[in-house]
Design an enzyme around this catalytic site. Structure first.
Site, short mmCIF file in Angstrom:
data_model
loop_
_atom_site.label_atom_id
_atom_site.label_comp_id
_atom_site.label_asym_id
_atom_site.label_seq_id
_atom_site.Cartn_x
_atom_site.Cartn_y
_atom_site.Cartn_z
N ASP A 55 50.70 41.59 25.61
CA ASP A 55 49.28 41.78 25.34
C ASP A 55 48.58 41.08 26.48
OD1 ASP A 55 47.19 42.92 23.89
OD2 ASP A 55 46.69 41.00 22.99
N PHE A 106 44.60 49.73 37.64
CA PHE A 106 44.05 50.39 36.46
C PHE A 106 43.29 49.35 35.67
CE2 PHE A 106 48.30 48.95 35.45
CZ PHE A 106 48.20 48.40 34.17
N LYS A 122 50.23 43.17 44.23
CA LYS A 122 49.84 42.95 42.83
C LYS A 122 51.05 42.66 41.96
CE LYS A 122 47.88 45.07 38.78
NZ LYS A 122 47.61 46.31 38.09
N HIS A 163 49.07 38.56 36.66
CA HIS A 163 49.32 37.85 35.40
C HIS A 163 50.60 38.36 34.74
CE1 HIS A 163 47.12 41.50 34.72
NE2 HIS A 163 47.04 41.37 33.41
#
Length: 194
Positions: free
Chosen positions: A69, A150, A172, A177
């Site tokens: 999540d 995105f 990236k 994260h």
């Protein structure tokens, strides 16, 4: 070993597969024709949602499962959109609609500090869960830049690299994260799976 990736987001599937490729491990997902039930993400934290998703799908598929999540937390908005990042502008909002709402809510606000947060949970069908967090700090800009990302990527600028995460092609997947949370999982996976 087979690990199931519990997400319906095809962008996330591609990203996680690239970052989390390991020898002797096959990553399966809905793209392999495995249907999974919808898990209601009603937790108050990224960790609660990640754990719930991983555990429910691990029990359903009877496979070791990874779920994440993640979202963006903006300092001036008291951490919003946070766990509501994917549905910030409504239940079935598009990336464009979510970004439009975020930029509108930041009009006239000088403090643009934000962070992307990701919690990755590995769950075993027997019920054990292991969660790992990754964060990357940046700021929100008004005009979108880049074509590779995105979600909120075109508006998330990292000063250290002089780019938004949507302008980063391969970088990236090294600094995001999600990459940081997956790196923590990778570090501990031998211990978890023994």
């Amino acid at each position: 070993m087979k690990i199931f990736l519990a997400t319906g987001n095809k962008n996330k599937i591609e990203e996680i597969k690239k970052i989390f490729s390991m020898e002797n491990t096959e990553i399966l997902s809905i793209k392999d024709g495995i249907d999974i039930p919808e898990v209601v993400e009603d937790g108050n934290t990224f960790e609660e949602n990640s754990k719930k998703k991983a555990l429910e799908i691990a029990k359903f598929t009877n496979m070791i499962t990874i779920a994440d999540d993640s979202g963006i937390c903006v300092e001036a908005l008291n951490g919003a959109p946070g766990v509501y990042s994917a549905r910030y502008a409504g239940e079935h909002a598009t990336d464009e609609e979510n970004n439009k709402k975020l930029i509108a809510n930041l009009q006239g606000i000088e403090n643009r500090k934000a962070k992307f947060v990701c919690v990755i949970t590995l769950a075993k069908p027997t019920g054990e869960t292991y969660s790992f967090t990754g964060e990357v700090h940046g700021e929100i800009i008004d005009e979108p830049r880049g074509e590779y990302g995105f979600g909120y990527d075109p508006y998330f600028y990292i000063e250290e690299y002089g780019q938004t995460t949507a302008e980063m092609k391969d970088l990236k997947n090294q600094i995001s994260h999600r990459a940081r949370a997956l790196a923590e999982l990778k570090k501990n996976i031998d211990e978890i799976l023994k």
